[in-house]
Structures are given as C-alpha cells and as structure tokens.
Write an enzyme that holds these catalytic residues in place. Structure first.
Site, PDB file in Angstrom:
ATOM      1  N   CYS A 198       0.835  -1.210   0.000  1.00  0.00           N
ATOM      2  CA  CYS A 198       0.000   0.000   0.000  1.00  0.00           C
ATOM      3  C   CYS A 198       0.869   1.260   0.000  1.00  0.00           C
ATOM      4  O   CYS A 198       1.675   1.478   0.900  1.00  0.00           O
ATOM      5  CB  CYS A 198      -0.915  -0.030   1.227  1.00  0.00           C
ATOM      6  SG  CYS A 198      -1.616   1.555   1.693  1.00  0.00           S
TER       7      CYS A 198
ATOM      8  N   CYS B   9       0.482   3.475   3.049  1.00  0.00           N
ATOM      9  CA  CYS B   9       1.157   2.882   4.211  1.00  0.00           C
ATOM     10  C   CYS B   9       2.650   3.152   4.148  1.00  0.00           C
ATOM     11  O   CYS B   9       3.284   3.473   5.168  1.00  0.00           O
ATOM     12  CB  CYS B   9       0.909   1.374   4.261  1.00  0.00           C
ATOM     13  SG  CYS B   9      -0.830   0.903   4.281  1.00  0.00           S
TER      14      CYS B   9
ATOM     15  N   CYS C 270     -17.077 -23.811  35.765  1.00  0.00           N
ATOM     16  CA  CYS C 270     -15.712 -24.005  35.258  1.00  0.00           C
ATOM     17  C   CYS C 270     -15.015 -22.662  35.020  1.00  0.00           C
ATOM     18  O   CYS C 270     -15.485 -21.821  34.253  1.00  0.00           O
ATOM     19  CB  CYS C 270     -15.781 -24.813  33.960  1.00  0.00           C
ATOM     20  SG  CYS C 270     -14.328 -24.694  32.904  1.00  0.00           S
TER      21      CYS C 270
ATOM     22  N   CYS D 165     -13.946 -22.030  31.467  1.00  0.00           N
ATOM     23  CA  CYS D 165     -15.105 -21.692  30.633  1.00  0.00           C
ATOM     24  C   CYS D 165     -15.469 -20.216  30.794  1.00  0.00           C
ATOM     25  O   CYS D 165     -15.820 -19.539  29.819  1.00  0.00           O
ATOM     26  CB  CYS D 165     -16.301 -22.560  31.004  1.00  0.00           C
ATOM     27  SG  CYS D 165     -16.007 -24.340  30.876  1.00  0.00           S
TER      28      CYS D 165
END
Length: 447
Positions: free
Chosen positions: A60, A63, A196, A199
């Site tokens: 780019c 960029c 848990c 989790c």
C-alpha cells in the site's frame, strides 16, 4: 461449479501474496512493535497501556508514506504510549476482527480494549503524537474518576450475564440435531460447565468471535454453546470429559476436536479457515466485455487470465479440457480467493499484447496484479502440473514480473459468449464458372 459468462461473481475477502516478496515495513530496530495474531491479545488486549495500532499492507502506497511518520511518533512516545503495527495483508484474520476495510487503518486501544476507537487525524508524526497524548489524558481522567483503565474482558459467569452472547447459539439435547446435524453450515460448539473457571475465561472471547465470524462468513460458520451439566445426553454422546471442550461439526463428517488457541483471534482464524475450506471455488468467467475484466481484477488482488486456442483449432472437447484444468486449479487455490478469467485467442488482441502473449503459443496464462499493473507469464506447460508450479511460485512471492503494456488494461471488446459448441467455418460464396471459357485461359498461358 460451471463456467460462467458475465454474471455471478463469487465475492470473498481478498487474500493473496504479491508477485515479489515484500518485506515488512518495520524491523526489530524500530520502536514500532510488530503485532500478530499470536501476540496481539497478550500485548494489547491484556495490557494496561494505551496503544496506537496501525493495520497496514506492505504494497500500500499510503502505508509506505506513513511509515517514517509512524516510526517518529513511536520513538517520541516510547515509554508513554505503545505504538504497534499489524501486517493485515499477512494476518487477515486480525484485520478482519477489527473491521479493517482499507489501508492504512489506525485504531486506538484505550480504557476498554474491547472497543477500539478509529483514529481520524492527520498522518504526520506531530498529529499522531497529539492524538495519543489526548487519548492518554482521557485514560488518566477515567482512572482518576474510578473508571477502569486497564484490561476489561468482562469475564463473568454465564449466570452473571457477562459478555454480549447474542451471536452464540445456545443448544440443548432437544435442539442440537435440528440445528447442527441437519445443517449445511459449519458449527463450532463449546461444551461448558457454569462452574468451570476456564469456561468463564473463554466466554467473552467466544462471544466476541461469534459476532465477527457471523459477519465475515455471512452466517456460514456458527459458534454455539452447550451447558454439559444440564444437557448430559449430548455430553455423553460426544464423550465430553473436561471443560471447556470445543468440537467442530461439518455435514457428512465426524466431529473433530478444536485444539487451537482460546483467544478471539485464534477462534476467528480457525473459523475463517473452515469457511474457506467449505466455500465453493471462484467462478471461471469468459471476458466478454470490459466490465467482466474490471470487476474481477479490481475485486481480487490477483486475477488469472487464460487465452485459449480458437474454437476451430480445438473444438468443444479440446476447449473444455483446458477449462477443466483451470477449474481444478481454481479449486486448489480457492483459499487465495483469486479471480479466474479466460478468453479466446484473437478475441481480445489488445489485452494479449499488453500481457506479452499476442499471436502465438496458445493456450497461454498470465497472472495479473491490477493494483500494481504487473503480470507474470506461465512459462511451463498448460497442465495441472505446469500451472500448479507457476501459481505456487507466485503464492510464495517468487517469479519474474513485467509491467502491463501501457500501464493500464487496454480497451476490451464486447463479444458474444461461447455457446459451448464446436466452431463452424465461415460460409463462402459459391463461384459461378458457367460463363468462363477455360480454353481462352489456357491459350493465354501457352508460351
């Protein structure tokens, strides 16, 4: 999948490697921290620091022009604000996770790391530093007023309602088969227990990933959750012995365990891989007008153009054999999401000339980067092996290239699409010889 004419392009996120290897815009000696899906969560999301992150593509131009200013800003802000960069062309899952649609995109990760802000300021080092210090002042004020300024993942139990779970499908013993087993979609299913700890840690990552995956795959990959302490029939059926356990379900296949990382970016990356694995290959389109060429090549970073022999030279069966080879290669390289086009020799002679093909050596193939207006020619055989070697070299950034003649695509002629049939020789007018006296002709030829 069949060969198509002008319509019905299959759209997908653009993913391909440029013709020539393009190095990262930043190095270890810079004060800009290179970020990847592997370190992003630890470095940015779990950090107490304020971060400015640039999502860029090495090819780019904007960029490249920003790079020296970004480096200056990083040096000026060293020890005060973290400045990072993500090669979003290489790490597309990370760019997609934060809705990156163009380059460069700059995000500010402040008090709430889960809600990055877009930077809309100037592209000079001074403007970037000013914006960083302004964001830092806001962060400090939030902390002074008692609002959290560090990592805020929203990690609470499911019973506590933590995280936005609107895109996570909750499954039960009664709903599982109807939703998952009878579906053409890909399902990633988490089996959890409310008590848990792992989790609970996974929950916000799973929820955030579910939303992003739903958007990027148009709902073709779904994330779901099963409370295995309540839905024990499912837990027993799939041999769940620990929590969380994640399984991947695809139609017609046995479920497999997901053994990847547990961050949002890890989950999204795996989901996008599953999506591309199950997505149809791109369609093979005949170049029958300018719109077909422009639309396909503008939408993909690389378009593969084949010029096939005239129909009178091959017949329908010969042409179909060449098209079959292209279709197989499109299937093989579908994860690259390239565009695939073909035309008949002589139908688009200006295009042939601009790609260095013109006039002989059919079938021929060129891979074109429309953004850079460069192309590479197939120099091996027009066969599965020859084309595979050609495309494999391109995919790793090797192979010689040349600029498209004239620096742009030439005029494309509008032609009738191939009807799938053998060609017919043009009908010639009959010559009436009844009025010609051949004896007179022979007499004139005598010496």
């Amino acid at each position: 999948m069949g060969v198509r004419g002008a319509g019905g392009l299959w759209w997908g996120a653009v993913s391909c490697t440029l013709f020539v290897a393009v190095n990262s815009l930043y190095s270890a000696s810079d004060d800009v921290i290179e970020l990847t899906p592997t370190n992003f969560n630890k470095e940015v999301i779990q950090s107490e620091s304020l971060w400015l992150v640039e999502f860029y593509a090495p090819w780019c131009g904007h960029c490249q022009r920003l790079t020296p200013e970004w480096k200056k800003a990083a040096t000026a802000l060293k020890g005060v604000v973290k400045v990072g960069a993500v090669d979003a062309d290489k790490h597309q899952s990370l760019g997609g996770q934060y809705g990156v649609r163009g380059f460069p995109t700059i995000k500010i990760f402040g008090a709430n790391k889960n809600k990055a802000e877009d930077y809309q300021g100037g592209r000079t080092s001074e403007a970037i530093v000013d914006a960083a210090l302004s964001a830092l002042r806001s962060l400090v004020k939030d902390r002074l007023n008692g609002r959290s300024g560090g990592y805020s993942s929203g990690r609470q139990s499911r019973e506590g309602g933590g995280g936005d779970k609107k895109d996570v499908v909750e499954l039960t013993d009664d709903s599982f088969d109807k939703n998952v087993m009878n579906s053409d979609d890909v399902w990633m299913v988490e089996f959890y227990a409310p008590w848990c700890g792992h989790c609970k840690n996974l929950e916000p990552e799973w929820a955030a990933a579910a939303t992003e995956v739903k958007e990027q795959t148009k709902g073709k990959v779904k994330l779901a959750a099963v409370d295995a302490t309540v839905n024990q029939m499912l837990a027993s059926r799939y041999g769940i012995r620990g929590f969380p356990t994640i399984k991947i379900f695809q139609k017609g296949e046995d479920p497999v365990d997901y053994d990847g990382g547990r961050t949002r970016s890890d989950i999204i990356a795996r989901a996008l891989d599953l999506f591309s694995d199950n997505a149809p290959p791109p369609e093979l389109l005949e170049i029958i007008n300018e719109d077909v060429l422009k639309t396909t090549c503008d939408a993909h970073q690389l378009c593969i153009i084949s010029v096939l022999p005239h129909i009178l030279d091959t017949g329908a069966s010969g042409r179909n054999s060449y098209l079959d080879v292209m279709l197989k290669m499109a299937e093989k390289y579908k994860k690259k999401m390239w565009g695939w086009l073909w035309t008949e020799a002589g139908a688009q002679s200006d295009l042939e000339s601009s790609l260095g093909i013109g006039g002989f050596g059919y079938p021929a193939m060129a891979a074109v980067n429309a953004r850079k207006m460069k192309f590479a020619l197939l120099k091996g055989s027009f066969s599965e092996q020859g084309i595979n070697e050609f495309l494999r070299e391109l995919s790793v950034g090797r192979g010689s290239t040349a600029p498209v003649g004239g620096g742009a695509f030439p005029k494309i002629h509008t032609v009738e699409p191939w009807d799938g049939k053998d060609g017919e020789l043009p009908v010639e007018d009959d010559i009436d010889l009844s009025d010609v006296d051949l004896d007179d002709i022979w007499d004139r030829d005598e010496l």
